[in-house]
Design a protein around this motif. Structure first.
Motif, mmCIF file in Angstrom:
data_model
loop_
_atom_site.group_PDB
_atom_site.id
_atom_site.type_symbol
_atom_site.label_atom_id
_atom_site.label_comp_id
_atom_site.label_asym_id
_atom_site.label_seq_id
_atom_site.Cartn_x
_atom_site.Cartn_y
_atom_site.Cartn_z
ATOM 1 N N THR A 1 0.745 -1.162 0.073
ATOM 2 C CA THR A 1 -0.025 -0.040 -0.004
ATOM 3 C C THR A 1 0.805 1.157 0.124
ATOM 4 N N ALA A 2 2.089 1.033 0.351
ATOM 5 C CA ALA A 2 2.980 2.391 0.142
ATOM 6 C C ALA A 2 3.097 2.830 -1.374
ATOM 7 N N TYR A 3 2.735 2.043 -2.176
ATOM 8 C CA TYR A 3 2.749 2.684 -3.685
ATOM 9 C C TYR A 3 1.537 3.489 -3.886
ATOM 10 N N LEU A 4 0.428 3.297 -3.028
ATOM 11 C CA LEU A 4 -0.820 4.347 -3.057
ATOM 12 C C LEU A 4 -0.673 5.639 -3.319
ATOM 13 N N PRO A 5 0.026 6.375 -2.367
ATOM 14 C CA PRO A 5 0.262 7.791 -2.400
ATOM 15 C C PRO A 5 0.791 7.990 -3.959
ATOM 16 N N ILE A 6 1.728 7.399 -4.362
ATOM 17 C CA ILE A 6 2.431 7.924 -5.539
ATOM 18 C C ILE A 6 1.720 7.589 -6.810
ATOM 19 N N ALA A 7 0.940 6.469 -6.628
ATOM 20 C CA ALA A 7 -0.220 6.131 -7.744
ATOM 21 C C ALA A 7 -0.994 6.995 -7.639
ATOM 22 N N SER A 8 -1.637 7.724 -6.706
ATOM 23 C CA SER A 8 -2.637 8.632 -6.564
ATOM 24 C C SER A 8 -2.430 9.729 -7.274
ATOM 25 N N ILE A 9 -0.831 10.233 -7.041
ATOM 26 C CA ILE A 9 -0.502 11.500 -7.577
ATOM 27 C C ILE A 9 -0.677 11.467 -9.168
ATOM 28 N N ILE A 10 0.066 10.405 -9.533
ATOM 29 C CA ILE A 10 0.055 10.148 -11.077
ATOM 30 C C ILE A 10 -1.199 9.923 -11.804
#
Length: 445
Positions: free
Chosen positions: A131-140
């Protein structure tokens, strides 16, 4: 503590670099004028020329030629937009695919907390790492939505202001009727609410989980229990709305009341598959000493169950629409069967037949390499599923698998691996103070 292997870092970087080259090449090779489109299509079409020069029909011939020329120009303009949409669509599909893995993992994590599951706490840090990928994925993904909203690309057809202008020749009554929901400001506000809500839960639950490691009592666990129960209500509503906004609106004339559940099922099977695969990788590197074959077996059971659930929803949606044969509904599937025949039916094999045959046997669910093999096919199958949901509405018949598609997958895969495995180094891989950790450590059957 987990240490990120240098080979894995190099692996992720190479994938991102190669992927970025593919993405850039896709944009650079996209046509910019109808003349370029005509040149590209020259090898695929043969032009016939009539020989009749009857003087009594010069006007008719002239009018027909003018009409044919206008029709050809309109077709070339339409194809140009499709080809220009292709690299954007490929980027969007890959971005959304890895985003939904992180979001699905967050939902599965919340379910484990809310259910007070005893088997899964040894896997919590793996889930938190994914889930640490979620913030970066959200921005993209929000940037991609903004670019669409500001007409940098035209993948969301309904965003064209001409379609809701009654005085325009392109006016679309159906889209205008949905403009109370499908309008750019409200679309972006909704997206911001979804992303902020999901990321806020991710941040607070992760913080509480880390605090629980050094706590004297169970107060942080109890906070996460209550928070997770509330989040799941928010999630199931916003996930459905997100699927309408970010996927179903590519075909703005069509709708399905099952669509939110359909996207949810695909999201969950991908998330659980990745949890199993990351767990097996860490186990092979000598970590996660308390994870045993029973944990992998349970994850594989969830992979099997959600594959069946996904198929049930797919068939329910397809069968009802196909049998009713209402033109504005059945067109969605006719387009995909005629223009996307191989990915449409290939997806069914990869997402249903293959995992059912491989994971039906209970013993196979305990064989790590077997779970990895099945997982790879499932993930590829659900990428094709997202491809089938997006491409027909944005690219139409101008699709194929090339540099932008492969490059986008490689780039986001490399980024995902880098972010997830880096996040796993930030905290111990065992949530040692969880009240169910002892039960999880000794989980066998």
């Amino acid at each position: 503590m987990y240490t990120l292997p240098s080979k894995l870092k190099l692996f992720a970087i190479i994938f991102m670099v190669v992927g970025a080259i593919g993405i850039i090449s896709g944009f650079l090779t996209a046509p910019s004028t109808t003349a370029e489109v005509k040149e590209m299509m020259a090898g695929h079409h043969e032009e016939g020329h009539g020989e009749d020069h009857d003087a009594t029909s010069i006007h008719d011939v002239s009018d027909t030629a003018t009409t044919a020329h206008d029709s050809e120009e309109a077709h070339l303009e339409h194809t140009l937009h499709q080809m220009q949409n292709r690299p954007w669509s490929a980027l969007y599909i890959a971005s959304f695919f890895f985003f939904m893995i992180a979001l699905g993992t967050l939902a599965f994590y919340a379910i484990q907390y809310a259910a007070q599951a005893g088997w899964s706490p040894v896997l919590f840090r793996v889930m938190e790492g994914i889930t640490a990928y979620l913030p970066i994925a959200s921005i993209i993904i929000f940037i991609l939505l903004l670019l669409s909203a500001f007409h940098v690309n035209h993948i969301f057809h309904w965003m064209d202001p001409e379609l809701v202008n009654p005085e325009s020749e392109h006016y679309d009554k159906l889209i205008d009727g949905k403009s109370g929901w499908l309008n750019v400001p409200f679309f972006l506000i909704r997206a911001a609410i979804y992303l902020l809500g999901w990321n806020l839960y991710r941040y607070i639950s992760r913080r509480n989980s880390l605090r629980d490691d050094t706590a004297e009592d169970n107060r942080w666990f109890k906070k996460n229990f209550k928070l997770s129960a509330g989040f799941l209500v928010f999630f199931i509503v916003t996930e459905s709305m997100m699927s309408w906004d970010w996927i179903m609106s590519f075909d703005p004339h069509w709708f399905s009341t099952l669509f939110g559940w359909y996207v949810f099922a695909g999201m969950m099977v991908c998330a659980i598959t990745v949890i199993a695969m990351v767990t097996i990788v860490l186990k092979s590197q000598g970590y996660l000493e308390y994870v045993n074959d029973s944990h992998i077996h349970d994850l594989a059971k969830f992979m099997f169950a959600f594959s069946i659930f996904w198929t049930y929803l797919w068939f329910s949606q397809f069968m009802l629409i196909w049998y009713a044969n209402i033109p504005e509904e059945v067109t969605y599937f006719v387009t995909r069967i005629e223009d996307y025949n191989l990915p449409f039916f290939g997806m069914l094999v990869m997402n249903f037949i293959f995992p059912v045959l491989l994971l039906m046997n209970s013993d196979y669910k305990r064989v790590n390499w077997f779970v990895i093999l099945t997982g790879i096919v499932i993930l590829l199958g659900h990428y094709v599923d997202v491809f089938n949901m997006v491409m027909p509405g944005t690219v139409g018949t101008s699709w194929y698998i090339g540099l932008p598609e492969i490059g986008s997958i490689l780039f986001f895969f490399g980024l995902f691996v880098w972010v997830v495995f880096t996040a796993l180094t930030k905290a111990p891989l065992l949530a040692k103070r969880n009240p169910f950790i002892k039960e999880s450590k000794h989980f066998h059957y």
